[in-house]
Design a protein around this motif. Structure first.
Motif, PDB file in Angstrom:
ATOM      1  N   LEU A 168      38.017   5.887 -12.202  1.00  0.00           N
ATOM      2  CA  LEU A 168      36.564   6.524 -12.567  1.00  0.00           C
ATOM      3  C   LEU A 168      35.989   7.405 -11.689  1.00  0.00           C
ATOM      4  CD1 LEU A 168      35.488   2.789 -12.992  1.00  0.00           C
ATOM      5  CD2 LEU A 168      35.561   4.408 -14.858  1.00  0.00           C
ATOM      6  N   GLY A 169      35.424   8.408 -12.031  1.00  0.00           N
ATOM      7  CA  GLY A 169      34.941   9.439 -11.377  1.00  0.00           C
ATOM      8  C   GLY A 169      33.479   9.085 -10.729  1.00  0.00           C
ATOM      9  N   SER A 201      29.564  14.036  -8.897  1.00  0.00           N
ATOM     10  CA  SER A 201      30.553  15.253  -8.910  1.00  0.00           C
ATOM     11  C   SER A 201      31.714  14.807 -10.208  1.00  0.00           C
ATOM     12  CB  SER A 201      31.318  15.328  -7.874  1.00  0.00           C
ATOM     13  OG  SER A 201      31.520  13.947  -7.070  1.00  0.00           O
ATOM     14  N   LEU A 206      35.054  13.441 -12.158  1.00  0.00           N
ATOM     15  CA  LEU A 206      36.377  13.122 -11.859  1.00  0.00           C
ATOM     16  C   LEU A 206      36.966  14.400 -10.576  1.00  0.00           C
ATOM     17  CD1 LEU A 206      38.141  12.054 -15.045  1.00  0.00           C
ATOM     18  CD2 LEU A 206      37.928  10.639 -12.891  1.00  0.00           C
ATOM     19  N   VAL A 250      40.677   9.599 -21.229  1.00  0.00           N
ATOM     20  CA  VAL A 250      39.940   8.713 -22.227  1.00  0.00           C
ATOM     21  C   VAL A 250      38.462   8.911 -22.324  1.00  0.00           C
ATOM     22  CG1 VAL A 250      41.889   7.189 -22.553  1.00  0.00           C
ATOM     23  CG2 VAL A 250      39.891   6.725 -21.489  1.00  0.00           C
ATOM     24  N   ARG A 251      38.032   8.943 -23.695  1.00  0.00           N
ATOM     25  CA  ARG A 251      36.271   9.111 -23.683  1.00  0.00           C
ATOM     26  C   ARG A 251      35.907   7.918 -24.271  1.00  0.00           C
ATOM     27  NH1 ARG A 251      37.479  11.984 -27.989  1.00  0.00           N
ATOM     28  NH2 ARG A 251      36.297  10.710 -29.750  1.00  0.00           N
ATOM     29  N   ILE A 252      34.737   7.506 -23.928  1.00  0.00           N
ATOM     30  CA  ILE A 252      33.954   6.726 -24.574  1.00  0.00           C
ATOM     31  C   ILE A 252      32.783   7.561 -25.552  1.00  0.00           C
ATOM     32  CG2 ILE A 252      32.348   4.605 -24.412  1.00  0.00           C
ATOM     33  CD1 ILE A 252      33.550   4.111 -21.748  1.00  0.00           C
ATOM     34  N   SER A 310      26.514  11.797 -20.026  1.00  0.00           N
ATOM     35  CA  SER A 310      27.455  10.579 -19.619  1.00  0.00           C
ATOM     36  C   SER A 310      27.001   9.438 -19.419  1.00  0.00           C
ATOM     37  CB  SER A 310      28.006  10.938 -18.161  1.00  0.00           C
ATOM     38  OG  SER A 310      26.819  10.865 -17.350  1.00  0.00           O
ATOM     39  N   LEU A 311      27.757   8.207 -19.479  1.00  0.00           N
ATOM     40  CA  LEU A 311      27.339   6.840 -19.136  1.00  0.00           C
ATOM     41  C   LEU A 311      27.257   6.710 -17.743  1.00  0.00           C
ATOM     42  CD1 LEU A 311      29.679   5.187 -21.806  1.00  0.00           C
ATOM     43  CD2 LEU A 311      27.402   5.538 -21.895  1.00  0.00           C
TER      44      LEU A 311
END
Ligand SMILES: C[S@@+](CC[C@H](N)C(=O)[O-])C[C@H]1O[C@@H](n2cnc3c(N)ncnc32)[C@H](O)[C@@H]1O
Length: 252
Positions: free
Chosen positions: A203-204, A208, A210, A222-224, A232-233
């Motif tokens: 997790l990034g 900043s 990842l 992978v994307r949610i 972003s979440l």
């Protein structure tokens, strides 16, 4: 104020030149911060300062007096260390005694917000993940706020501190882990990956995102999917979605 006091009482203070130097030499990972009285020129203090700076331990003097009071003495000899209560594990220790047949690891790559780290540890514990890995010198340490936000989960979840993200990912590759990195711009949907085998999720950081090496050394990003306007979440929400998808697939 009460809340701050409560938080401080969960932290441990080590004071005095010899004690702090010993800690720096033997268990530097346990130190969160070192506080100095900069107006002293004692040679041992200088030695501590050089070593603390080399190990990227943030230093400051603002709370020295208050910390020494908490430690029950004013004889701090010009230095106090704030020590985390957490005992870090090595990845080898975790994998020697895995919780799952196919271990499930989370790698937090420099998260700055201790509330997020605590919330992630809480969710990781809820799905019985094997460990949460932090990168040494990057992001927030496991401090009293992490403890609080984890709602007790920190006592059950193993936390590792690794020196290098790249070496950690290489090691996990050798151990046949599938490594995925969560990235909102990825092409692959998180539900399209088999998460049932030995798995590490990277997790990034909040600001900043990842690091390039995380993307380079993972098997997939992978994307949610998101339908609204935000870019972003929250990272702990991301962790929750991915961990519960892994659990869903593993129980199916
Ligand atoms: C708040 S986001 C970082 C946003 C950062 N400003 C950036 O540009 O990357 C923190 C981390 O949560 C994860 N994340 C957030 N939203 C995501 C999504 N929709 N899909 C996959 N991962 C996501 C990523 O790992 C990201 O690095």
């Amino acid at each position: 104020m009460e809340k701050e006091k409560d938080m401080e009482q969960q932290e441990k203070v080590v004071y005095g030149r010899n004690a702090v130097l010993e800690l720096l030499l033997k268990k530097p990972d346990s130190i969160e911060k070192i506080y100095f009285q900069f107006n002293t020129s004692h040679p041992k203090l200088k030695e501590i300062l050089v070593s603390a700076r080399r190990q990227k331990l943030v230093t400051g003097k603002a709370r020295l007096e208050r910390l020494s009071l908490m430690a029950g003495t004013t004889k701090h000899q010009g230095v106090c260390a704030l020590v985390s209560a957490v005992s870090y594990y090595t990845i080898e220790e975790v994998l020697d005694k895995p919780r799952n047949t196919f271990p499930l690891l989370l790698i937090l790559q420099g998260l700055e917000d201790p509330h997020n780290i605590g919330a992630i540890i809480r969710t990781a514990e809820a799905v019985a993940a094997d460990a949460v890995l932090l990168i040494e010198g990057k992001g927030s340490p496991v401090n009293a706020t992490v403890h609080k936000a984890s709602a007790g989960a920190l006592s059950h979840m193993r936390v590792c501190k690794v020196k290098s993200l790249v070496r950690c990912l290489e090691f996990l590759h050798e151990r046949k882990f599938l490594i995925i990195a969560a990235d909102m711009d990825a092409e692959i949907n998180y539900t399209d990956i088999d998460l049932t085998k030995a798995l590490a999720i990277v997790l990034g950081a909040e600001g900043s995102g990842l690091a390039p090496e995380a993307v380079k050394f993972c098997d997939h990003t992978v994307r949610i999917p998101m339908a609204g306007c935000v870019e972003s979440l929250n990272v702990s929400v991301t962790a929750g979605v991915l961990l519960y998808e892994a659990m869903r697939q593993r129980l199916a």
